[in-house]
Motif scaffolding. Structure first.
Motif, PDB file in Angstrom:
ATOM      1  N   PRO A 304       0.833  -1.196   0.000  1.00 16.47           N
ATOM      2  CA  PRO A 304       0.000   0.000   0.000  1.00 16.47           C
ATOM      3  C   PRO A 304       0.871   1.250   0.000  1.00 16.47           C
ATOM      4  CG  PRO A 304      -0.642  -1.536   1.731  1.00 16.47           C
ATOM      5  CD  PRO A 304       0.633  -2.028   1.190  1.00 16.47           C
ATOM      6  N   LEU A 305       0.549   2.193  -0.895  1.00 14.87           N
ATOM      7  CA  LEU A 305       1.296   3.470  -0.900  1.00 14.87           C
ATOM      8  C   LEU A 305       0.373   4.591  -1.366  1.00 14.87           C
ATOM      9  CD1 LEU A 305       2.108   3.669  -4.176  1.00 14.87           C
ATOM     10  CD2 LEU A 305       3.878   2.114  -3.431  1.00 14.87           C
ATOM     11  N   MET A 306       0.669   5.814  -0.917  1.00 11.95           N
ATOM     12  CA  MET A 306      -0.152   6.970  -1.259  1.00 11.95           C
ATOM     13  C   MET A 306       0.236   7.443  -2.653  1.00 11.95           C
ATOM     14  SD  MET A 306      -1.681   6.748   1.465  1.00 11.95           S
ATOM     15  CE  MET A 306      -2.840   8.090   1.523  1.00 11.95           C
ATOM     16  N   LEU A 307      -0.775   7.679  -3.500  1.00  9.98           N
ATOM     17  CA  LEU A 307      -0.498   7.968  -4.900  1.00  9.98           C
ATOM     18  C   LEU A 307       0.002   9.404  -5.124  1.00  9.98           C
ATOM     19  CD1 LEU A 307      -0.611   6.371  -7.508  1.00  9.98           C
ATOM     20  CD2 LEU A 307      -2.836   7.390  -7.957  1.00  9.98           C
ATOM     21  N   GLY A 308      -0.545  10.377  -4.340  1.00  3.17           N
ATOM     22  CA  GLY A 308      -0.209  11.791  -4.564  1.00  3.17           C
ATOM     23  C   GLY A 308       1.290  12.044  -4.579  1.00  3.17           C
ATOM     24  N   PRO A 309       2.005  11.708  -3.485  1.00  6.95           N
ATOM     25  CA  PRO A 309       3.437  11.981  -3.454  1.00  6.95           C
ATOM     26  C   PRO A 309       4.189  11.281  -4.575  1.00  6.95           C
ATOM     27  CG  PRO A 309       2.621  11.251  -1.301  1.00  6.95           C
ATOM     28  CD  PRO A 309       1.493  11.093  -2.244  1.00  6.95           C
ATOM     29  N   LEU A 310       3.704  10.078  -4.906  1.00 11.94           N
ATOM     30  CA  LEU A 310       4.402   9.299  -5.934  1.00 11.94           C
ATOM     31  C   LEU A 310       4.324   9.984  -7.306  1.00 11.94           C
ATOM     32  CD1 LEU A 310       4.643   5.586  -6.050  1.00 11.94           C
ATOM     33  CD2 LEU A 310       3.869   6.668  -8.150  1.00 11.94           C
ATOM     34  N   VAL A 311       3.100  10.439  -7.687  1.00  7.28           N
ATOM     35  CA  VAL A 311       2.928  11.101  -8.988  1.00  7.28           C
ATOM     36  C   VAL A 311       3.701  12.424  -8.981  1.00  7.28           C
ATOM     37  CG1 VAL A 311       1.247  12.043 -10.633  1.00  7.28           C
ATOM     38  CG2 VAL A 311       0.680   9.992  -9.335  1.00  7.28           C
ATOM     39  N   GLY A 312       3.640  13.147  -7.830  1.00  7.04           N
ATOM     40  CA  GLY A 312       4.363  14.419  -7.715  1.00  7.04           C
ATOM     41  C   GLY A 312       5.855  14.211  -7.953  1.00  7.04           C
ATOM     42  N   GLU A 313       6.416  13.152  -7.351  1.00 11.89           N
ATOM     43  CA  GLU A 313       7.854  12.849  -7.479  1.00 11.89           C
ATOM     44  C   GLU A 313       8.206  12.524  -8.932  1.00 11.89           C
ATOM     45  OE1 GLU A 313      10.180  13.248  -5.415  1.00 11.89           O
ATOM     46  OE2 GLU A 313      11.776  12.214  -6.514  1.00 11.89           O
ATOM     47  N   ALA A 314       7.342  11.710  -9.573  1.00  5.33           N
ATOM     48  CA  ALA A 314       7.584  11.353 -10.982  1.00  5.33           C
ATOM     49  C   ALA A 314       7.583  12.609 -11.854  1.00  5.33           C
ATOM     50  CB  ALA A 314       6.519  10.359 -11.460  1.00  5.33           C
ATOM     51  N   CYS A 315       6.653  13.558 -11.577  1.00  3.32           N
ATOM     52  CA  CYS A 315       6.572  14.780 -12.372  1.00  3.32           C
ATOM     53  C   CYS A 315       7.816  15.639 -12.172  1.00  3.32           C
ATOM     54  CB  CYS A 315       5.318  15.573 -12.015  1.00  3.32           C
ATOM     55  SG  CYS A 315       3.827  14.757 -12.621  1.00  3.32           S
ATOM     56  N   ARG A 316       8.324  15.646 -10.919  1.00  4.17           N
ATOM     57  CA  ARG A 316       9.544  16.415 -10.659  1.00  4.17           C
ATOM     58  C   ARG A 316      10.715  15.838 -11.460  1.00  4.17           C
ATOM     59  NH1 ARG A 316       7.454  17.482  -5.905  1.00  4.17           N
ATOM     60  NH2 ARG A 316       8.049  15.536  -4.902  1.00  4.17           N
ATOM     61  N   LYS A 317      10.791  14.493 -11.515  1.00  2.00           N
ATOM     62  CA  LYS A 317      11.869  13.857 -12.287  1.00  2.00           C
ATOM     63  C   LYS A 317      11.696  14.179 -13.759  1.00  2.00           C
ATOM     64  CE  LYS A 317      13.167   9.987  -9.386  1.00  2.00           C
ATOM     65  NZ  LYS A 317      12.918   8.591  -9.074  1.00  2.00           N
ATOM     66  N   ALA A 318      10.424  14.195 -14.226  1.00  2.00           N
ATOM     67  CA  ALA A 318      10.153  14.445 -15.649  1.00  2.00           C
ATOM     68  C   ALA A 318      10.578  15.850 -16.046  1.00  2.00           C
ATOM     69  CB  ALA A 318       8.670  14.236 -15.934  1.00  2.00           C
ATOM     70  N   GLN A 319      10.388  16.754 -15.109  1.00  3.43           N
ATOM     71  CA  GLN A 319      10.747  18.161 -15.356  1.00  3.43           C
ATOM     72  C   GLN A 319      12.227  18.263 -15.769  1.00  3.43           C
ATOM     73  OE1 GLN A 319       8.024  20.419 -14.320  1.00  3.43           O
ATOM     74  NE2 GLN A 319       9.037  21.647 -15.898  1.00  3.43           N
ATOM     75  N   ALA A 320      13.058  17.354 -15.209  1.00  2.76           N
ATOM     76  CA  ALA A 320      14.496  17.408 -15.490  1.00  2.76           C
ATOM     77  C   ALA A 320      14.854  16.736 -16.807  1.00  2.76           C
ATOM     78  CB  ALA A 320      15.249  16.736 -14.352  1.00  2.76           C
ATOM     79  N   MET A 321      13.864  16.042 -17.421  1.00  3.01           N
ATOM     80  CA  MET A 321      14.163  15.360 -18.683  1.00  3.01           C
ATOM     81  C   MET A 321      14.144  16.375 -19.825  1.00  3.01           C
ATOM     82  SD  MET A 321      11.955  11.954 -17.803  1.00  3.01           S
ATOM     83  CE  MET A 321      11.292  11.721 -19.378  1.00  3.01           C
ATOM     84  N   PRO A 322      14.956  16.120 -20.890  1.00  7.01           N
ATOM     85  CA  PRO A 322      14.976  17.097 -21.976  1.00  7.01           C
ATOM     86  C   PRO A 322      13.609  17.202 -22.659  1.00  7.01           C
ATOM     87  CG  PRO A 322      16.227  15.125 -22.557  1.00  7.01           C
ATOM     88  CD  PRO A 322      15.823  14.961 -21.148  1.00  7.01           C
ATOM     89  N   HIS A 323      13.083  18.411 -22.759  1.00  6.23           N
ATOM     90  CA  HIS A 323      11.817  18.607 -23.460  1.00  6.23           C
ATOM     91  C   HIS A 323      11.736  20.024 -24.005  1.00  6.23           C
ATOM     92  CE1 HIS A 323      10.984  19.732 -19.266  1.00  6.23           C
ATOM     93  NE2 HIS A 323      10.022  20.540 -19.735  1.00  6.23           N
ATOM     94  N   THR A 324      10.942  20.146 -25.075  1.00  6.87           N
ATOM     95  CA  THR A 324      10.879  21.443 -25.747  1.00  6.87           C
ATOM     96  C   THR A 324       9.504  22.081 -25.592  1.00  6.87           C
ATOM     97  OG1 THR A 324      10.269  20.259 -27.729  1.00  6.87           O
ATOM     98  CG2 THR A 324      12.598  20.863 -27.499  1.00  6.87           C
ATOM     99  N   VAL A 325       8.587  21.366 -24.902  1.00  6.47           N
ATOM    100  CA  VAL A 325       7.213  21.875 -24.774  1.00  6.47           C
ATOM    101  C   VAL A 325       6.907  22.202 -23.315  1.00  6.47           C
ATOM    102  CG1 VAL A 325       6.280  20.712 -26.819  1.00  6.47           C
ATOM    103  CG2 VAL A 325       6.409  19.497 -24.627  1.00  6.47           C
ATOM    104  N   ALA A 326       5.795  22.909 -23.142  1.00 10.05           N
ATOM    105  CA  ALA A 326       5.381  23.248 -21.777  1.00 10.05           C
ATOM    106  C   ALA A 326       4.961  21.979 -21.044  1.00 10.05           C
ATOM    107  CB  ALA A 326       4.215  24.226 -21.840  1.00 10.05           C
ATOM    108  N   PHE A 327       5.330  21.872 -19.780  1.00 10.80           N
ATOM    109  CA  PHE A 327       4.965  20.688 -18.985  1.00 10.80           C
ATOM    110  C   PHE A 327       4.107  21.142 -17.805  1.00 10.80           C
ATOM    111  CE2 PHE A 327       6.253  17.495 -15.636  1.00 10.80           C
ATOM    112  CZ  PHE A 327       5.447  16.477 -16.152  1.00 10.80           C
ATOM    113  N   GLN A 328       2.843  20.651 -17.775  1.00 12.57           N
ATOM    114  CA  GLN A 328       1.929  21.088 -16.715  1.00 12.57           C
ATOM    115  C   GLN A 328       1.450  19.883 -15.903  1.00 12.57           C
ATOM    116  OE1 GLN A 328      -1.063  22.515 -19.325  1.00 12.57           O
ATOM    117  NE2 GLN A 328       0.214  24.137 -20.165  1.00 12.57           N
ATOM    118  N   THR A 329       1.087  20.159 -14.660  1.00 12.64           N
ATOM    119  CA  THR A 329       0.490  19.086 -13.837  1.00 12.64           C
ATOM    120  C   THR A 329      -0.814  19.591 -13.228  1.00 12.64           C
ATOM    121  OG1 THR A 329       1.792  19.815 -11.952  1.00 12.64           O
ATOM    122  CG2 THR A 329       2.685  17.989 -13.212  1.00 12.64           C
TER     123      THR A 329
END
Ligand code: ADP
Length: 454
Positions: A304-329
């Motif tokens: 069992p794990l809480m989904l909110g922190p997990l998705v937030g963490e994944a989005c933070r990691k994604a922010q650091a990935m190379p991208h050319t478009v706007a990234f929103q959550t």
């Protein structure tokens, strides 16, 4: 020896024994009944002689007492006192009669014929006891016995033969479906054709059940064999595709090494090429390993794990990935209170695959990650305004090594979505996609909410 032959032999043997016993019993009862009738006739005559003697103190006319065949003899132990005219000689005097007991015996040696003899002590002259002996020819009894013996013998033989034929046919019919099962099994063994079935239209008895079970077993074997063949086919394709995919970066790296060796200078462009191809190679090997482990039935630890922190963490990691478009959550606070039963590392990896794809296939516009409740579950969506997926490609994007033609230049091996879908299924969830060519795609991960104690 076949079951049919054994059954026929067994039942025929039993029938023969039963019939022989029955015939023997019948014959003996009949003999006994006849003998009883003769005996009471003989006793009657002897008693007539005794009664006459007691009443008139003399013997009656010996010839007037019984049938023509009846011998009557009044005697002492050694001499004849009176006899009927048909008496040819003296019967021996049985010991029981000498001791004063009336007795029956069967004599066989008088003129070669069989006689039934009744001897009764009657009175005593001085010290010499006088006996009356009455005998009758048993010819009629023998004739009657012959009459019974022959039909009994013939009847028994005919019945046994008929029983053997009947059992042979009945057991043949009963065993026919079993023989069909055996023949079908032999044919299947020889031809390896698992689509063969045993035809059976009989009742639902033991044989019916045997045939049904055999056919069910063939169904299961056929299914299993089909799945095995499909799995071997998939594995072979997997190995062939993997080798093919691995060859491209290796060829590029080797080409660059050759070039560097010949040019004898460290061309930064060639080095950069080698570095990016090596990275691609190692990512691909990593993905292949993951798929191979998934195929080998790798267990995934779910907790069992809480989904909110997990998705937030994944989005933070994604922010650091190379991208050319706007990234929103768009992650509502309520998400922090929703628990799922899952593997944190794998859920993050799944989301990063989807976000990475969205970045790769979205030249301009935006990529949005949003989450929320849906029915019994929770959904996490990765939506982009990118190139989208054509109707023809859409049903195949989750297949291994599948890449839409337009995407080939972008360097993936086509394993990311296959891995993400396997992980979603392992989490008892599902991963789906909606997309329109030129407008963008939305990948939706649905997971069941965990309601137990976290
Ligand atoms: P790849 O490594 O090629 O990205 P994936 O399994 O992740 O492999 O994706 C399979 C194919 O699905 C991609 O090659 C691409 O054609 C298509 N695809 C995946 N995500 C997107 C997306 N967000 N937009 C458009 N096409 C996509």
């Amino acid at each position: 020896m076949s079951i049919r032959l054994r059954l026929t032999g067994l039942y025929t043997g039993l029938m023969a024994v039963a019939l022989v016993l029955f015939s023997f019993l019948l014959y003996n009862v009949q003999q006994w009944t006849f003998t009883q009738a003769v005996d009471s006739g003989l006793q009657n005559v002897a008693e007539k002689v005794a009664i006459h003697f007691r009443s008139y103190n003399r013997l009656p006319d010996m010839n007037s007492l019984g049938d023509k065949s009846t011998f009557v003899l009044v005697r002492t132990a050694n001499s004849v006192i009176d006899k009927s005219s048909n008496v040819l000689g003296m019967f021996p005097l049985p010991d029981a009669a000498r001791n004063g007991t009336e007795t029956y015996t069967t004599e066989r040696d008088l003129s070669g014929e069989t006689y039934r003899l009744y001897t009764m002590p009657m009175y005593t002259v001085g010290f010499a006891p006088v006996y009356v002996q009455v005998a009758d020819n048993l010819n009629t009894l023998d004739i009657a016995a012959d009459r019974v013996r022959l039909p009994l013998g013939i009847g028994t033989t005919v019945f046994v033969a008929l029983a053997a034929i009947a059992v042979w046919f009945v057991s043949g019919r009963a065993i026919e479906p079993i023989e069909k099962v055996a023949t079908a099994a032999e044919m299947i063994g020889e031809s390896a054709d698992l689509s063969l079935r045993v035809p059976y239209q009989g009742p639902e008895d033991e044989v019916g059940r045997l045939v049904a079970t055999f056919n069910d077993m063939l169904d299961q074997l056929q299914g299993m064999y089909g799945r095995l063949a499909a799995s071997i086919d998939t594995q072979q394709r997997f190995v062939a595709d993997a080798s093919h995919e691995l060859r491209t970066p290796l060829t590029i790296i080797r080409g660059n090494i050759d070039y560097l060796q010949r040019a004898k200078v460290l061309d930064p462009e060639a080095l950069a090429d080698m570095a990016s191809e090596s990275e691609r190679l190692s990512r691909m090997v990593d993905e292949l390993l993951t798929m191979a482990r998934a195929d080998a039935g790798q267990e995934m630890q779910l907790q069992p794990l809480m989904l909110g922190p997990l998705v937030g963490e994944a989005c933070r990691k994604a922010q650091a990935m190379p991208h050319t478009v706007a990234f929103q959550t768009e992650l509502p606070e309520a998400l922090d209170l929703i628990a799922v039963k899952g593997n944190g590392e794998w859920l993050t990896r799944m989301l990063l695959i989807l976000i990475d794809n969205a970045f790769k296939y979205t030249p301009s516009g935006s990529v949005t990650v949003r989450a929320g409740r849906q029915g019994d579950g929770v959904v996490v969506q990765v939506q982009d305004t990118g190139m989208g997926i054509s109707r023809e490609d859409l049903p195949h994007v989750f297949e291994r090594f599948y890449r839409a033609d337009r995407a080939r230049a972008r360097g993936g091996a086509g394993l990311g979505l296959a891995i993400a879908q396997w992980a979603a299924t392992t989490h008892h969830g599902r991963l789906t996609v909606e997309s329109e060519l030129g407008k963008g795609s939305t990948f939706t991960l649905w997971l069941p909410i965990f309601r137990g104690e976290a």
